[in-house]
Motif scaffolding. Structure first.
Motif, PDB file in Angstrom:
ATOM      1  N   VAL A 189       2.517  -9.520  -1.298  1.00 59.61           N
ATOM      2  CA  VAL A 189       1.396  -8.660  -1.711  1.00 59.61           C
ATOM      3  C   VAL A 189       1.893  -7.248  -2.021  1.00 59.61           C
ATOM      4  O   VAL A 189       1.422  -6.618  -2.971  1.00 59.61           O
ATOM      5  N   ASN A 190       2.856  -6.757  -1.264  1.00 65.11           N
ATOM      6  CA  ASN A 190       3.427  -5.442  -1.578  1.00 65.11           C
ATOM      7  C   ASN A 190       4.110  -5.455  -2.946  1.00 65.11           C
ATOM      8  O   ASN A 190       3.985  -4.491  -3.716  1.00 65.11           O
ATOM      9  N   ALA A 191       4.824  -6.529  -3.255  1.00 65.11           N
ATOM     10  CA  ALA A 191       5.470  -6.645  -4.572  1.00 65.11           C
ATOM     11  C   ALA A 191       4.421  -6.692  -5.676  1.00 65.11           C
ATOM     12  O   ALA A 191       4.588  -6.076  -6.743  1.00 65.11           O
ATOM     13  N   PHE A 192       3.336  -7.412  -5.434  1.00 67.69           N
ATOM     14  CA  PHE A 192       2.256  -7.490  -6.416  1.00 67.69           C
ATOM     15  C   PHE A 192       1.609  -6.118  -6.615  1.00 67.69           C
ATOM     16  O   PHE A 192       1.354  -5.700  -7.748  1.00 67.69           O
ATOM     17  N   ALA A 193       1.341  -5.426  -5.517  1.00 67.84           N
ATOM     18  CA  ALA A 193       0.738  -4.088  -5.606  1.00 67.84           C
ATOM     19  C   ALA A 193       1.634  -3.151  -6.414  1.00 67.84           C
ATOM     20  O   ALA A 193       1.141  -2.404  -7.270  1.00 67.84           O
ATOM     21  N   GLU A 194       2.928  -3.209  -6.142  1.00 63.68           N
ATOM     22  CA  GLU A 194       3.873  -2.365  -6.881  1.00 63.68           C
ATOM     23  C   GLU A 194       3.830  -2.698  -8.371  1.00 63.68           C
ATOM     24  O   GLU A 194       3.828  -1.805  -9.216  1.00 63.68           O
ATOM     25  N   ARG A 195       3.765  -3.972  -8.678  1.00 63.98           N
ATOM     26  CA  ARG A 195       3.701  -4.411 -10.082  1.00 63.98           C
ATOM     27  C   ARG A 195       2.432  -3.892 -10.755  1.00 63.98           C
ATOM     28  O   ARG A 195       2.440  -3.563 -11.938  1.00 63.98           O
ATOM     29  N   LEU A 196       1.338  -3.818  -9.999  1.00 64.44           N
ATOM     30  CA  LEU A 196       0.078  -3.300 -10.541  1.00 64.44           C
ATOM     31  C   LEU A 196       0.065  -1.778 -10.660  1.00 64.44           C
ATOM     32  O   LEU A 196      -0.801  -1.210 -11.323  1.00 64.44           O
ATOM     33  N   THR A 203       0.016   0.211  -7.747  1.00 63.14           N
ATOM     34  CA  THR A 203      -0.793   0.694  -6.627  1.00 63.14           C
ATOM     35  C   THR A 203      -0.068   0.368  -5.324  1.00 63.14           C
ATOM     36  O   THR A 203       1.131   0.105  -5.336  1.00 63.14           O
ATOM     37  N   LYS A 204      -0.793   0.382  -4.216  1.00 66.97           N
ATOM     38  CA  LYS A 204      -0.173   0.086  -2.917  1.00 66.97           C
ATOM     39  C   LYS A 204      -1.147  -0.727  -2.058  1.00 66.97           C
ATOM     40  O   LYS A 204      -2.341  -0.789  -2.337  1.00 66.97           O
ATOM     41  N   VAL A 205      -0.600  -1.303  -1.010  1.00 65.28           N
ATOM     42  CA  VAL A 205      -1.428  -1.981  -0.011  1.00 65.28           C
ATOM     43  C   VAL A 205      -1.872  -0.905   0.972  1.00 65.28           C
ATOM     44  O   VAL A 205      -1.037  -0.233   1.573  1.00 65.28           O
ATOM     45  N   VAL A 206      -3.180  -0.732   1.132  1.00 65.17           N
ATOM     46  CA  VAL A 206      -3.697   0.323   1.999  1.00 65.17           C
ATOM     47  C   VAL A 206      -4.015  -0.164   3.400  1.00 65.17           C
ATOM     48  O   VAL A 206      -4.158   0.636   4.319  1.00 65.17           O
ATOM     49  N   ALA A 207      -4.131  -1.494   3.562  1.00 61.42           N
ATOM     50  CA  ALA A 207      -4.407  -2.036   4.894  1.00 61.42           C
ATOM     51  C   ALA A 207      -4.026  -3.509   4.931  1.00 61.42           C
ATOM     52  O   ALA A 207      -4.100  -4.207   3.923  1.00 61.42           O
ATOM     53  N   GLN A 260      -8.033   9.825  -1.459  1.00 58.26           N
ATOM     54  CA  GLN A 260      -8.118  10.479  -2.764  1.00 58.26           C
ATOM     55  C   GLN A 260      -7.403   9.640  -3.829  1.00 58.26           C
ATOM     56  O   GLN A 260      -7.189  10.102  -4.944  1.00 58.26           O
ATOM     57  N   ALA A 261      -7.011   8.425  -3.459  1.00 59.36           N
ATOM     58  CA  ALA A 261      -6.272   7.557  -4.382  1.00 59.36           C
ATOM     59  C   ALA A 261      -7.088   7.308  -5.637  1.00 59.36           C
ATOM     60  O   ALA A 261      -8.310   7.135  -5.577  1.00 59.36           O
ATOM     61  N   SER A 262      -6.416   7.307  -6.748  1.00 56.58           N
ATOM     62  CA  SER A 262      -7.116   7.081  -8.012  1.00 56.58           C
ATOM     63  C   SER A 262      -6.185   6.415  -9.015  1.00 56.58           C
ATOM     64  O   SER A 262      -5.895   6.954 -10.067  1.00 56.58           O
ATOM     65  N   ASP A 263      -5.719   5.237  -8.648  1.00 51.69           N
ATOM     66  CA  ASP A 263      -4.803   4.508  -9.516  1.00 51.69           C
ATOM     67  C   ASP A 263      -5.561   3.831 -10.653  1.00 51.69           C
ATOM     68  O   ASP A 263      -6.664   3.322 -10.471  1.00 51.69           O
ATOM     69  N   ILE A 264      -4.944   3.827 -11.813  1.00 56.09           N
ATOM     70  CA  ILE A 264      -5.410   2.979 -12.903  1.00 56.09           C
ATOM     71  C   ILE A 264      -4.410   1.820 -12.929  1.00 56.09           C
ATOM     72  O   ILE A 264      -3.240   2.010 -13.270  1.00 56.09           O
ATOM     73  N   GLY A 317      -8.327   2.206  -5.422  1.00 58.06           N
ATOM     74  CA  GLY A 317      -7.827   2.897  -4.241  1.00 58.06           C
ATOM     75  C   GLY A 317      -6.662   2.178  -3.583  1.00 58.06           C
ATOM     76  O   GLY A 317      -5.989   2.734  -2.729  1.00 58.06           O
ATOM     77  N   GLY A 318      -6.398   0.948  -3.975  1.00 53.46           N
ATOM     78  CA  GLY A 318      -5.311   0.158  -3.398  1.00 53.46           C
ATOM     79  C   GLY A 318      -5.793  -1.243  -3.073  1.00 53.46           C
ATOM     80  O   GLY A 318      -6.955  -1.585  -3.296  1.00 53.46           O
ATOM     81  N   LEU A 319      -4.888  -2.046  -2.563  1.00 52.08           N
ATOM     82  CA  LEU A 319      -5.200  -3.425  -2.186  1.00 52.08           C
ATOM     83  C   LEU A 319      -5.330  -3.543  -0.679  1.00 52.08           C
ATOM     84  O   LEU A 319      -4.654  -2.828   0.066  1.00 52.08           O
ATOM     85  N   ILE A 320      -6.176  -4.451  -0.247  1.00 51.36           N
ATOM     86  CA  ILE A 320      -6.330  -4.781   1.168  1.00 51.36           C
ATOM     87  C   ILE A 320      -5.846  -6.209   1.346  1.00 51.36           C
ATOM     88  O   ILE A 320      -6.352  -7.116   0.683  1.00 51.36           O
ATOM     89  N   LEU A 321      -4.872  -6.391   2.207  1.00 52.96           N
ATOM     90  CA  LEU A 321      -4.347  -7.732   2.483  1.00 52.96           C
ATOM     91  C   LEU A 321      -5.124  -8.335   3.640  1.00 52.96           C
ATOM     92  O   LEU A 321      -5.043  -7.855   4.771  1.00 52.96           O
ATOM     93  N   ASN A 322      -5.899  -9.357   3.342  1.00 53.87           N
ATOM     94  CA  ASN A 322      -6.633 -10.100   4.365  1.00 53.87           C
ATOM     95  C   ASN A 322      -5.722 -11.270   4.748  1.00 53.87           C
ATOM     96  O   ASN A 322      -5.678 -12.291   4.062  1.00 53.87           O
ATOM     97  N   SER A 323      -4.988 -11.109   5.819  1.00 53.31           N
ATOM     98  CA  SER A 323      -3.906 -12.016   6.175  1.00 53.31           C
ATOM     99  C   SER A 323      -4.358 -13.461   6.364  1.00 53.31           C
ATOM    100  O   SER A 323      -5.401 -13.729   6.954  1.00 53.31           O
ATOM    101  N   ARG A 324      -3.520 -14.362   5.856  1.00 55.38           N
ATOM    102  CA  ARG A 324      -3.725 -15.787   6.068  1.00 55.38           C
ATOM    103  C   ARG A 324      -2.593 -16.364   6.913  1.00 55.38           C
ATOM    104  O   ARG A 324      -2.536 -17.567   7.114  1.00 55.38           O
TER     105      ARG A 324
END
Length: 127
Positions: free
Chosen positions: A41-48, A50-54, A96-100, A25-32
């Motif tokens: 993290v957005n660049a990583f999500a794009e590479r995968l 998918t997207k960052v959802v929160a 409704q996200a359904s990324d592979i 469904g996407g990635l959740i960034l738990n901020s540090r």
């Protein structure tokens, strides 16, 4: 380390997606609170694929709730942090996200990390 773990989880999701309806469904960034973490993290999500959802901000209210053996929503229901959690829950419920995902092989992972480290230094220098 968290992105490495996320990549490994995505390997499992991709493997099971071939056999059934398992999806990401996407990635959740738990901020540090590290420099440029959202961009990284957005660049990583794009590479995968998918997207960052929160983005969950870092807040001491989480530790305060834990000390009191409560969730943030129980401890401080009107706090900004509680609102973030409610919004995430709503997003997950309605999504409704359904990324592979397309996880990175280990060598690609290493190359990506080096590229991000170089870019991170450039971003910090530019500020």
């Amino acid at each position: 380390m968290a992105l490495y773990a996320a990549n490994n989880i995505c390997k499992g999701i991709a493997r099971f997606a071939k056999r059934g309806s398992v999806r990401l469904g996407g990635l959740i960034l738990n901020s540090r609170m590290v420099p440029n973490e959202e961009a990284i993290v957005n660049a990583f999500a794009e590479r995968l694929g998918t997207k960052v959802v929160a983005v969950i901000p870092r807040d001491n209210i989480v530790q305060n709730a834990e000390i009191n053996r409560q969730t943030v929503i129980e401890y401080a229901p009107d706090s900004a942090q509680a609102t973030v959690y409610r919004e995430l829950a709503s997003h997950i419920w309605d999504s409704q996200a359904s990324d592979i995902p397309k996880p990175l092989a280990f060598e690609d992972w290493k190359s990506w990390c080096i590229a991000m480290a170089v870019n991170k230094r450039r971003f910090i220098k530019d500020k």
